[in-house]
Write a protein that holds these residues in place. Structure first.
Motif, mmCIF file in Angstrom:
data_model
loop_
_atom_site.group_PDB
_atom_site.id
_atom_site.type_symbol
_atom_site.label_atom_id
_atom_site.label_comp_id
_atom_site.label_asym_id
_atom_site.label_seq_id
_atom_site.Cartn_x
_atom_site.Cartn_y
_atom_site.Cartn_z
ATOM 1 N N ARG A 51 0.859 -1.198 0.000
ATOM 2 C CA ARG A 51 0.000 0.000 0.000
ATOM 3 C C ARG A 51 0.884 1.233 0.000
ATOM 4 N N THR A 52 0.531 2.237 -0.809
ATOM 5 C CA THR A 52 1.337 3.441 -0.951
ATOM 6 C C THR A 52 0.482 4.675 -0.716
ATOM 7 N N ILE A 53 1.054 5.642 0.014
ATOM 8 C CA ILE A 53 0.409 6.947 0.168
ATOM 9 C C ILE A 53 1.430 8.030 -0.150
ATOM 10 N N TYR A 60 -2.410 9.460 7.350
ATOM 11 C CA TYR A 60 -2.644 8.192 8.039
ATOM 12 C C TYR A 60 -2.854 7.076 7.020
ATOM 13 N N LEU A 61 -2.384 5.888 7.370
ATOM 14 C CA LEU A 61 -2.569 4.697 6.557
ATOM 15 C C LEU A 61 -2.913 3.562 7.519
ATOM 16 N N VAL A 62 -4.064 2.910 7.299
ATOM 17 C CA VAL A 62 -4.494 1.817 8.181
ATOM 18 C C VAL A 62 -4.476 0.514 7.400
ATOM 19 N N ILE A 63 -3.809 -0.488 7.969
ATOM 20 C CA ILE A 63 -3.690 -1.806 7.343
ATOM 21 C C ILE A 63 -3.974 -2.874 8.392
ATOM 22 N N SER A 64 -4.719 -3.893 8.004
ATOM 23 C CA SER A 64 -4.968 -5.042 8.870
ATOM 24 C C SER A 64 -3.929 -6.113 8.561
ATOM 25 N N GLY A 81 4.847 -12.312 9.519
ATOM 26 C CA GLY A 81 5.922 -12.203 8.549
ATOM 27 C C GLY A 81 6.626 -10.871 8.602
ATOM 28 N N LYS A 82 7.525 -10.672 7.647
ATOM 29 C CA LYS A 82 8.267 -9.426 7.520
ATOM 30 C C LYS A 82 7.681 -8.649 6.350
ATOM 31 N N TYR A 83 7.326 -7.407 6.601
ATOM 32 C CA TYR A 83 6.753 -6.534 5.584
ATOM 33 C C TYR A 83 7.739 -5.386 5.345
ATOM 34 N N HIS A 84 8.135 -5.243 4.118
ATOM 35 C CA HIS A 84 9.106 -4.209 3.780
ATOM 36 C C HIS A 84 8.401 -2.874 3.565
ATOM 37 N N TYR A 85 9.035 -1.805 4.033
ATOM 38 C CA TYR A 85 8.524 -0.459 3.781
ATOM 39 C C TYR A 85 9.605 0.337 3.081
ATOM 40 N N ALA A 86 9.159 1.420 2.409
ATOM 41 C CA ALA A 86 10.098 2.283 1.693
ATOM 42 C C ALA A 86 9.559 3.700 1.675
ATOM 43 N N SER A 87 10.480 4.640 1.687
ATOM 44 C CA SER A 87 10.161 6.058 1.544
ATOM 45 C C SER A 87 10.901 6.542 0.309
#
Length: 112
Positions: A71-73, A82-86, A91-97
Motif C-alpha cells: 500500500r502506498t500513500i 494516516y494509513l491503516v492496514i490489517s 511475517g516481515k513486511y518491507h517499507y520504503a520512503s
C-alpha cells in the motif's frame, strides 16, 4: 400471565442481538517519521490480527511516497497522513520512503 408477557417483552427490547462480537478490533498506532536519509518507525513490530494505524509525518521539504505491505500513500512536504492496514499474516513486511527523485530509504516491519 400478563406480568410474564410484559417481562418477556421488556427483555427482548432491553437486550440487543447481533451487536456483540467474539473478538474486539485491536488497533495499534505506529509513528513513522520520513526524513531525507532515514525512516523512523516506532514500534517496529506488532502481533498478528491487529489493525495498524501508521501515522506518517514527512519532515522533509518535498513530497514523499511511503509504501508498506503493498500500500502506498503520498505525503506532502511537512504534512501528516494516516494509513491503516490489517495484518492477519505473520511475517516481515518491507517499507520504503521515496522522494520525487533519488533512491528510496527502506526498512522492515515485523508481524509476529
Amino acid at each position: 400471565m400478563r406480568l410474564l408477557l410484559l417481562v418477556a417483552l421488556l427483555l427482548l427490547v432491553a437486550v440487543p442481538t447481533g451487536l456483540a462480537t467474539t473478538q474486539p478490533d485491536l488497533i495499534v498506532g505506529v509513528d513513522v517519521a520520513l526524513k531525507t536519509n532515514a525512516v523512523t518507525v516506532t514500534p517496529k513490530h506488532v502481533r498478528r490480527g491487529y489493525y495498524v494505524q501508521f501515522k506518517v509525518r514527512n519532515t522533509t521539504a518535498s513530497r514523499r511516497l511511503f509504501t508498506v505491505a503493498g500500500r502506498t500513500i503520498a505525503v506532502p512536504a511537512r504534512k501528516l497522513r494516516y494509513l491503516v492496514i490489517s495484518f492477519q499474516v505473520r511475517g516481515k513486511y518491507h517499507y520504503a520512503s521515496r522522494p520525487p527523485s533519488g533512491s528510496a530509504v527502506r526498512g522492515t516491519f515485523i508481524v509476529s
